[in-house]
Design a protein around this motif. Structure first.
Motif, PDB file in Angstrom:
ATOM      1  N   SER A  38       3.480  10.008   1.091  1.00 16.88           N
ATOM      2  CA  SER A  38       4.583   9.134   1.492  1.00 16.88           C
ATOM      3  C   SER A  38       4.526   7.852   0.669  1.00 16.88           C
ATOM      4  CB  SER A  38       4.499   8.792   2.988  1.00 16.88           C
ATOM      5  OG  SER A  38       4.580   9.959   3.783  1.00 16.88           O
ATOM      6  N   LYS A  39       5.687   7.211   0.513  1.00 17.52           N
ATOM      7  CA  LYS A  39       5.741   5.949  -0.211  1.00 17.52           C
ATOM      8  C   LYS A  39       6.877   5.101   0.328  1.00 17.52           C
ATOM      9  CE  LYS A  39       4.452   2.986  -3.288  1.00 17.52           C
ATOM     10  NZ  LYS A  39       3.123   2.324  -3.133  1.00 17.52           N
ATOM     11  N   VAL A  40       6.553   3.827   0.581  1.00 17.87           N
ATOM     12  CA  VAL A  40       7.537   2.883   1.112  1.00 17.87           C
ATOM     13  C   VAL A  40       7.655   1.710   0.151  1.00 17.87           C
ATOM     14  CG1 VAL A  40       8.121   1.347   3.017  1.00 17.87           C
ATOM     15  CG2 VAL A  40       7.013   3.551   3.490  1.00 17.87           C
ATOM     16  N   ARG A  45      11.824   3.934   2.780  1.00 20.09           N
ATOM     17  CA  ARG A  45      10.916   5.064   2.608  1.00 20.09           C
ATOM     18  C   ARG A  45      11.439   5.976   1.506  1.00 20.09           C
ATOM     19  NH1 ARG A  45       6.675   7.056   5.379  1.00 20.09           N
ATOM     20  NH2 ARG A  45       6.955   5.477   6.994  1.00 20.09           N
ATOM     21  N   GLU A  84       0.965   5.966   0.439  1.00 23.60           N
ATOM     22  CA  GLU A  84       0.612   5.365   1.730  1.00 23.60           C
ATOM     23  C   GLU A  84      -0.661   6.021   2.269  1.00 23.60           C
ATOM     24  OE1 GLU A  84       2.374   2.767   2.685  1.00 23.60           O
ATOM     25  OE2 GLU A  84       3.651   3.102   0.938  1.00 23.60           O
TER      26      GLU A  84
END
Length: 522
Positions: A38-40, A45, A84
């Protein structure tokens, strides 16, 4: 891909279409395995729990529309971004943490970005083997050793390029090979290729795919990112699909069709229909007779009628773009004539062509279509600045802002602010801005030279919807493309150009797409 007649929604979250993920051999360890990635960015997001794996020597496609997260996941794998907490990343079954670009390269992970990131003024040998001379201390460059390393890599790829030529002087296809060779110097085990064929002809693409297969045979895994779905299905064994930052699934390419893959990528079902309409009774808008230019094209004749989309296709070097440049006044033909709405036309420059009612969307959007550093608004109004002058001969902010707003609304361009750099837009939205700047001139005849290069499949449908609407409003359009499905489903007639001459005319529906493909690539 081509313009769909209609769309129907399918499951927007996972795209549940009847495909089962491939079953991997239990005794094989993936070269790369990712889980829960995941990446924010600033509360947005970009990726949500993405997973996929790559087997040794596999050619895997990473597919999805622009903005789906492909570039983000590649930058995580290459150490540019940190995922993340909770992400699992493994190489050869061993966990890799704290990844940065240097360590990613040491692990054998290489990325060839769409812009290639080469040094244009340096030679082929220097671009391929320059990293051999990097280190903590300055040292004398061993050019002999550098050339030998570059020569070995090119031989391994089965190609020959003059090692002493500057990269700037090379055609784009050879620059791609130089970028691949540079990756192999560092003993690459996993190579990501981002849109490697976006600017290549059919013949050049086939040559590149041959190199990709050679890498695979040597045990090097390749992750292929491309909007050209036919080549994806041709060269890859599996395809991993992302949509809106989420993992849709990984599917075998055997039995997969372009239509089904499009559905997985977009969450929509596309129904393709032949457009072909008999417009033989419509008035002629643009006509050329016997147009010739030495070493480029000869005896070219055709008519484009009001509301007609005339397709022009052929292989690289057929003379398609060369003809377009003459129609737009960029080059002058040696013989022949042009007429627009019955009036003789002999443009000495593109300004003459624009005044006559001709607009030209170049195939090179990045270099010729837009000024990437300038704003979305400035690019939109760049062709009609004189129309925006007020009584003091200065540009009227009111007129400028109204025109920008009008075209952004009409073409449904997705932007942040008009003052943002046009480079911040996706490929599809950049192409809409190119269309906007030329439609602002109110043309009678619109030349579209490969209008969907580097544009994803969903955005292509939107662009062709705009083109069809323009034709329905009476505009005469010349659609140039080497993608046969593109001209087949979006043209009323198709001209086949070979060796500088028009050799055949087709009517979609009366001739099969397969027949046209056989003729063009014969």
């Amino acid at each position: 891909m081509s313009q769909p007649a209609s769309t129907h929604s399918v499951d927007s979250q996972r795209g549940d279409i009847d495909f089962a993920p491939p079953i991997l051999e239990a005794d094989r360890t993936p070269l790369l395995k990712l889980e829960n990635i995941s990446k924010v960015f600033g509360g947005v997001r970009a990726l949500r729990e993405v997973k996929f794996d790559v087997m040794p020597g596999e050619v895997l496609c990473l597919a999805g529309e622009n903005g789906c997260g492909k570039s983000t996941i590649i930058k995580i794998i290459s150490g540019v971004y940190t995922p993340e907490p909770g992400a699992v990343m493994q190489m050869d079954g061993e966990s890799i943490e704290g990844l940065d670009p240097a360590r990613a390269r040491d692990l054998g992970i290489q990325v060839i970005w769409q812009d290639l990131a080469l040094f244009p003024e340096m030679t082929v040998a220097e671009n391929i083997a320059f990293e051999q001379n990097l280190g903590p201390r300055p040292r004398v460059v061993n050019y002999g050793k550098m050339k030998e390393a570059a020569r070995r890599i090119l031989e391994r790829l089965g190609v020959s390029i003059d090692l002493n030529r500057s990269v700037r002087s090379l055609p784009i296809a050879q620059r791609q090979i130089v970028a691949i060779a540079r990756a192999l110097v560092r003993d690459a085990r996993l190579v990501f290729m981002d849109e490697p064929t976006a600017s290549l002809s059919h013949a050049e693409t086939e040559a590149l795919l041959k190199i990709v297969r050679r890498l695979s045979a040597d045990g090097i895994a390749v992750v292929f990112v491309s909007h050209r779905l036919a080549e994806v299905l041709n060269v890859c064994t599996r395809v991993t699909v992302l949509r809106d930052g989420q993992y849709v699934g990984t599917f075998p390419t055997e039995g997969m069709t372009q239509t089904r893959l499009t559905e997985l990528m977009t969450g929509r079902t596309f129904d393709y229909e032949v457009r072909s309409t008999d417009l033989s009774a419509a008035p002629v808008v643009f006509e050329v007779q016997g147009l010739s230019r030495r070493r480029e094209y000869r005896d070219v004749s055709f008519k484009v009628r009001k509301g007609e989309i005339l397709g022009l296709t052929g292989r690289l070097g057929a003379g398609r773009t060369e003809v377009a440049l003459s129609l737009f006044g960029m080059t002058r033909p040696a013989a022949g004539s042009m007429r627009i709405e019955g009036k003789a036309l002999s443009p000495r420059s593109n300004r003459d062509a624009i005044r006559a009612g001709i607009a030209y969307v170049s195939e090179d959007r990045l270099q010729l279509g837009l000024v990437q550093q300038q704003s979305i608004g400035d690019n939109t109004v760049s062709t009609v600045l004189n129309d925006l002058l007020d009584s003091t001969q200065l540009i009227s902010s009111r007129k400028r802002n109204a025109l920008i707003h009008d075209w952004i609304q009409q073409l449904a361009v997705k932007i942040g602010k008009p003052d943002d750099a046009v480079s911040t837009l996706s490929g599809g939205n950049q192409q809409r801005i190119v269309l906007a700047k030329w439609l602002a001139t109110n043309p009678k005849f619109l030349i579209l030279d490969s209008p969907t290069v580097g544009v994803d499949v969903g955005a292509r449908a939107g662009i062709f919807a705009i083109i069809h609407k323009l034709a329905a409003g009476g505009m005469a359009i010349l659609l140039i493309s080497d993608e046969i499905p593109e001209v087949y489903f979006n043209s009323d007639r198709i001209l086949h150009m070979r060796d500088g001459r028009i050799v055949t005319e087709y009517v979609p529906g009366k001739t099969t797409m397969e027949q046209i493909e056989r003729d063009v690539h014969a």
